[in-house]
Design a protein around this motif. Structure first.
Motif, short mmCIF file in Angstrom:
data_model
loop_
_atom_site.label_atom_id
_atom_site.label_comp_id
_atom_site.label_asym_id
_atom_site.label_seq_id
_atom_site.Cartn_x
_atom_site.Cartn_y
_atom_site.Cartn_z
N THR A 3 0.82 -1.21 0.00
CA THR A 3 0.00 0.00 0.00
C THR A 3 0.85 1.25 0.00
N HIS A 8 -0.89 3.53 -5.23
CA HIS A 8 -1.88 3.17 -4.23
C HIS A 8 -2.20 4.37 -3.32
N SER A 139 -9.34 -1.37 -3.52
CA SER A 139 -8.41 -0.50 -2.79
C SER A 139 -8.70 -0.52 -1.29
#
Length: 510
Positions: A3, A8, A139
């Motif tokens: 992440t 991201h 996500s």
């Protein structure tokens, strides 16, 4: 992939921004009438858009100019109450926003507004944005899973143990406190009622509202930034692509052979049509423009003759415009002599069409004098004037092949639509009907009462000048009831037209 990857992080930042916009959209529009809320959310969207694409956006004057009609059309929801244009603007404004944002990001190497932008906008919605719909869920799931995996063996079980231990203690402490304090006992007794008032379906719908808006905004902007790559060899690229793109879908596919119509066929069609149109023009000058100096058939008065056929003439004009566009863009004009002859025929077509539009315009004017003014008839008037403008631009195109029609046509269409929104068509209808009543003594007060609140001052003027018209008092009473029923419960529903009507009718604002 972790992440901490820059992409991201960008996902989560944009998703958080989309969530804020989704919440604002819910607060502005849920269970509320559209008013000041519409321009406010338009502003909110563009703040989110420019914040998201700040590294990819090039500030160009043409791109910024398109913000002007979008902003002006958004303000109509806080200014007017014309139902027709409110409905139309729900389609026009999103389309303009999509075209503008697509053009701003995907058309960096384009100096001129082209037809390809329409394809690019459709491609953006149905290809590049839709494919990212699952991305917000992935996500969020990725972030949650990464957090849980770090201390899943410790924190989760600690929380569950804490809940298990606290439940019996909570019941014991609650019972003791309720016994010790009467007011606290009453408060606890109301808790089941409070929970009973919560409607699960409404909560789910409101949450879904925010989620859908969040996903829609995020996927659209993310699709602009990261379009689906095209598998097209570099040597086949028709024009330079934008930075970071293999191929700009706004451009047409390479080596596509355009449709061509034989010049002889089109010349024959134009000669035959122009012969009919010239004859029609002669008749118009004999019977109509000359004031009816020629002898009409028995049983047909000049007024009846003049009021007939304006709708048919408008349809023929649209046909002629279509034929003109086909000839300009699809006919093979490689032969110089044939090209000149086609230009002459098209000029004749435009001239005869101008006569038809003048005839239709005056016919409709006489029809309105006889039967009154309506929104539809005024809009037809405006449409005919708009066609005159389009034909004038096309006439210039006949003698200048390098002149492109799309950009001036787009500007003319947008300017005409903005003018129609802001001249308040219904006030034009009301004003002309009042003038007609002073001349003919005929007026349809009930029709005026069915229009928007912009006509209230004209109804009051009619009541003041002609108090014998009982219909006016009844219609104004209906207007008052409509205003009272449409009371503004929130500042986001503010509308200038309603406020003015409330003021002139002497009503108190709710």
């Amino acid at each position: 992939m972790t992440t901490n990857h820059p992409l991201h992080k960008q996902e989560m930042r944009m998703l958080a921004g989309a969530l804020v916009c989704g919440i604002i959209h819910y607060l502005l529009f849920y269970n509320k009438e559209w008013g000041l809320s519409y321009p406010l959310f338009t502003l909110c969207f563009y703040l989110y858009f420019y914040w998201s694409v700040k590294e990819r956006q090039e500030w160009r004057l043409q791109s910024l100019l398109l913000l002007l009609p979008i902003g002006l059309l958004s303000l109509t929801y806080a200014t007017f109450t014309n139902t027709l244009f409110m409905v139309l603007n729900t389609l026009v404004i999103p389309c303009l926003v999509i075209v503008h944002t697509t053009w701003a990001i995907r058309r960096k190497d384009t100096r001129r507004f082209e037809w390809g932008i329409i394809w690019a906008a459709l491609d953006q919605i149905f290809v590049h944005s839709i494919r990212y719909v699952p991305l917000p869920v992935r996500s969020v799931a990725r972030v949650l899973s990464s957090k849980i995996k770090l201390k899943v063996s410790q924190q989760v079980w600690k929380v569950m143990a804490g809940v298990a231990v606290s439940l019996p203690l909570l019941l014991l402490v609650g019972a003791l406190l309720a016994s010790a304090d009467t007011m606290f006992d009453r408060t606890l007794s109301k808790l089941p009622t409070l929970f009973a008032d919560i409607q699960l379906g409404s909560v789910v719908f409101q949450t879904g509202w925010i989620v859908v808006m969040t996903i829609a905004l995020f996927t659209y902007i993310w699709g602009l930034l990261y379009p689906k790559p095209k598998n097209i060899p570099n040597e086949q690229l028709p024009l330079p692509a934008g930075k970071g793109e293999e191929w700009d879908p706004g451009y047409p596919k390479p080596y596509s052979k355009p449709l061509r119509i034989d010049a002889t066929i089109m010349t024959t069609i134009l000669i035959m049509l122009n012969a009919v149109y010239v004859l029609f023009a002669v008749v118009q000058f004999s019977y109509f423009f000359a004031g009816g100096s020629a002898v009409l058939p028995d049983g047909v008065t000049y007024a009846e003759y003049a009021r007939r056929g304006f709708a048919e003439l408008v349809i023929v004009t649209v046909i002629n415009f279509t034929l003109l566009m086909i000839t300009l863009h699809t006919v093979d004009r490689s032969s110089r002599s044939m090209d000149r002859f086609l230009r002459i025929l098209l000029a004749m077509l435009i001239g005869c069409t101008g006569v038809m539009l003048c005839s239709a315009f005056f016919r409709l004017s006489l029809y309105e004098l006889a039967y009154g003014y309506t929104v539809t008839r005024v809009l037809v008037h405006a449409f005919m004037l708009f066609l005159v403008l389009l034909f004038a631009i096309a006439l210039y195109k006949l003698w200048n092949d390098r002149f492109r029609l799309l950009q001036p046509y787009a500007v003319a269409a947008m300017a005409a639509y903005l003018v129609l929104n802001y001249i308040q068509v219904e006030t034009v209808v009301a004003s002309n009907n009042l003038q007609r009543y002073e001349t003919t003594g005929n007026i349809d007060v009930d029709y005026l009462g069915s229009l928007s609140f912009e006509v209230v001052p004209y109804l009051l003027e009619l009541q003041r000048k002609y108090p014998e018209l009982q219909e006016t008092t009844e219609v104004l009473q209906v207007m008052k009831e409509r205003l009272q029923n449409d009371g503004q419960d929130s500042w986001t529903e503010y509308n200038l037209s309603k406020r003015r009507a409330i003021k002139v009718l002497g009503l108190t604002e709710s």
